[in-house]
Design an enzyme around this catalytic site. Structure first.
Site, short mmCIF file in Angstrom:
data_model
loop_
_atom_site.label_atom_id
_atom_site.label_comp_id
_atom_site.label_asym_id
_atom_site.label_seq_id
_atom_site.Cartn_x
_atom_site.Cartn_y
_atom_site.Cartn_z
CD GLU A 305 -2.80 -1.26 2.42
OE1 GLU A 305 -3.94 -1.69 2.20
OE2 GLU A 305 -2.42 -0.87 3.54
C1 TNX Z 1 -4.36 -4.20 4.51
S1 TNX Z 1 -2.68 -6.61 4.20
C2 TNX Z 1 -3.13 -3.98 5.09
C3 TNX Z 1 -3.07 -3.65 6.52
C4 TNX Z 1 -4.42 -3.58 7.14
C5 TNX Z 1 -5.26 -4.70 6.61
C6 TNX Z 1 -6.56 -4.86 7.28
C7 TNX Z 1 -1.66 -5.48 4.04
C8 TNX Z 1 -0.42 -5.86 3.44
N1 TNX Z 1 -1.97 -4.23 4.45
O1 TNX Z 1 -2.35 -2.46 6.71
O2 TNX Z 1 -4.29 -3.64 8.51
O3 TNX Z 1 -5.45 -4.51 5.24
O4 TNX Z 1 -7.10 -6.14 7.01
#
Ligand code: TNX
Length: 533
Positions: A305
């Protein structure tokens, strides 16, 4: 009774007799390297109010390293990647309960440990008292489908103490899971002491999500966890999640922030800039300390992200992360977005954005009270929209995939079936409301090789890892509630060979675990689809 083990052994043959284990019986070993396993087993049994055994002598339980099994057929060799680079992949064991004693033979110490864990299940699920336990005679041949079977634990949004993490490790070991991936850093908190950048914990570790208490692991506490896990054949994979998710870094060292830091850690935007002075020194210093503290071969670089980050900067940043990890003699694991960095991306990619219903849309964020500015929402949408590129890119670059599909193994999904009446408050409160809920059954009814057309062969897969994110989990009690019973299902899916898992049989085995959880004072969700009585 024999069918009560989770994960289900590859083959169990009952032999119509019984063996009584009695206080004072001993555990012996064929190889000195097994002594510590025998001692730990004796200790655990006594702690569980089962017969107090002794070690040494000529015992009624014998442990041996031995891989010459004269069996008609043996389970297939494991697929995937060993988190501790064990080679060959040898968790194959035989457990024999005969009228005159018990024998565990394994191809390695680890295999003998897995066999002892099965014996622990047999004892736990058998009737008896502090003096004797009656076991049915049987022969088990067993080995896992995947070599990497893990849980990613978010200690950034909510901090868990060393003692609490040890209890999670106990659950992993109990279900033959072998990876604890610690998500040590995120926007809301930095959880590992870094001597060269002390503000990371002094400032960045002081808080957590909302007004939850902060905290961090000192070097010696982290080593204590590594050692505790290692004794249980669990490898800790530390994650330093960069270049996104780094509000805590910017709070600790504002000079690393390329622009005005956003004071709201819940706004998932703002990334380290590879071209900003100091960034690369920071990255090198941090990873060097992490590598020094981690005997395991893998370091997780995060890389998920990178909302709002320039593509070119992202690609160069991830390449640097991989380069540094490699120079330190370790191997990088990255969340699936790391595949967008192309060649040089990590050799192990963790696939997670799997939502048959599609990733949440901007409107759905708003519907669930997640109030983000339109430009942030647009950035998130743009990044999520690229999810489909990642698996093909990762596989084309020769990466193997840790399969962590959000739809099945994200344990921060709400439970979609009712539980015990007194648990309905917790069920409504826990798990991200943005996600559709899942049932206990759904967590086992899937397969790594059928979820995506790109994953066609076991050779593509490193293993299976669940994840529990703690935005909504405020306490250790909440964490326990979200982990069990679905974590046992993840273990079942990662261990047993491909094919449907019979729900009726599984639900019976699962129900039986509750005695054990109650005795351990482990707070589990009493899903209505299982008869826990
Ligand atoms: C996505 S999974 C994220 C996390 C959040 C999660 C909640 C991922 C690599 N990043 O930062 O906590 O969704 O399910």
């Amino acid at each position: 009774m024999m069918s009560l083990i989770i994960p289900a052994p590859w083959r169990v043959a009952a032999t119509n007799g019984h063996f009584t284990l009695r206080a004072g019986d001993t555990v012996e070993w064929g190889t000195e390297s097994l002594a510590a396993l025998a001692e730990e087993f004796v200790y655990e049994l006594a702690a569980a109010n089962r017969p107090q055994l002794a070690v040494g002598g000529s015992g009624s339980i014998r442990l041996e390293i031995n891989d010459q099994f004269d069996a008609v057929s043996l389970p297939p060799g494991a697929n995937g990647i060993s988190p501790r680079d064990a080679r060959p992949l040898t968790e194959l064991y035989r457990l024999t309960v005969a009228p005159n004693g018990i024998m565990i033979q394994g191809a390695s110490r680890e295999a003998v440990y897995r066999g002892l864990t099965s014996l622990r299940h047999l004892v736990e699920h058998s009737d008896g008292d502090g003096d004797t336990v009656d076991l049915p005679t049987l022969e088990i041949f067993d080995a896992p489908r995947y070599a990497w079977r893990g849980l990613s634990l978010d200690v950034a949004r909510t901090f868990f103490t060393v003692e609490e993490v040890k209890r999670v490790i106990d659950q992993l070991a109990q279900y033959k899971l072998n990876v604890l991936h610690l998500h040590l850093t995120d926007a809301q908190g930095w959880r590992l002491q870094i001597d060269s950048w002390p503000n990371l914990t002094r400032i960045g570790g002081a808080g957590a999500t909302g007004d939850r208490p902060g905290g961090f692991y000192t070097h010696s506490q982290f080593s204590e966890l590594v050692h505790y896990a290692e004794q249980r054949f669990v490898t800790i994979v530390p994650e330093i999640d960069l270049p996104g998710h780094c509000t805590a870094v910017f709070a600790s060292y504002p000079e690393l922030c390329p622009s005005q830091p956003d004071p709201n850690p819940d706004l998932p935007i703002g990334s380290l800039d590879p071209d900003h002075p100091g960034t690369m020194t920071f990255l090198r210093d941090v990873l060097a300390e992490v590598a020094e503290l981690s005997p395991g071969p893998y370091i997780h670089i995060g890389a998920d992200e990178p909302f709002g980050m320039d593509d070119d900067k992202y690609v160069r940043f991830v390449a640097q992360q991989c380069q540094i990890v490699g120079d330190l003699g370790k191997k990088a694991v990255g969340w699936q977005e790391a595949a967008r960095a192309g060649a040089g991306a990590p050799a192990v990619v963790q696939y997670w954005m799997h939502t048959p219903e599609g990733m949440p849309t901007p409107g759905e964020f708003a519907d669930h009270g997640i109030d983000l500015p339109p430009d942030v929402l647009a950035e998130i949408a743009a990044s999520l929209a690229r999810a489909g590129e990642d698996l093909p890119a990762a596989l084309a670059a020769g990466a193997r995939i840790i399969v962590s599909p959000l739809a099945f193994v994200y344990l921060d999904r709400p439970y979609s079936e009712p539980g015990a009446p007194e648990q309905e408050e917790a069920r409504a409160r826990l798990g991200l409301a943005l996600y559709p809920g899942t049932t206990v059954q759904e967590a086992i009814q899937w397969d790594p090789l059928t979820i995506r057309p790109e994953l066609t062969s076991e050779d593509d897969v490193a293993g299976i890892e669940a994840a529990v994110w703690c935005e909504t989990l405020a306490s250790f009690d909440d964490l326990q509630f979200m982990l069990q019973p679905r974590l046992a299902g993840v273990a079942e899916r990662a261990w047993v060979q491909p094919g449907p898992i019979d729900w009726t049989d599984y639900a019976k085995r699962l129900a039986r675990q509750s005695r054990w959880w109650r005795r351990e004072r482990w707070n589990f969700f009493r899903a209505s689809s299982v008869d826990w009585s």
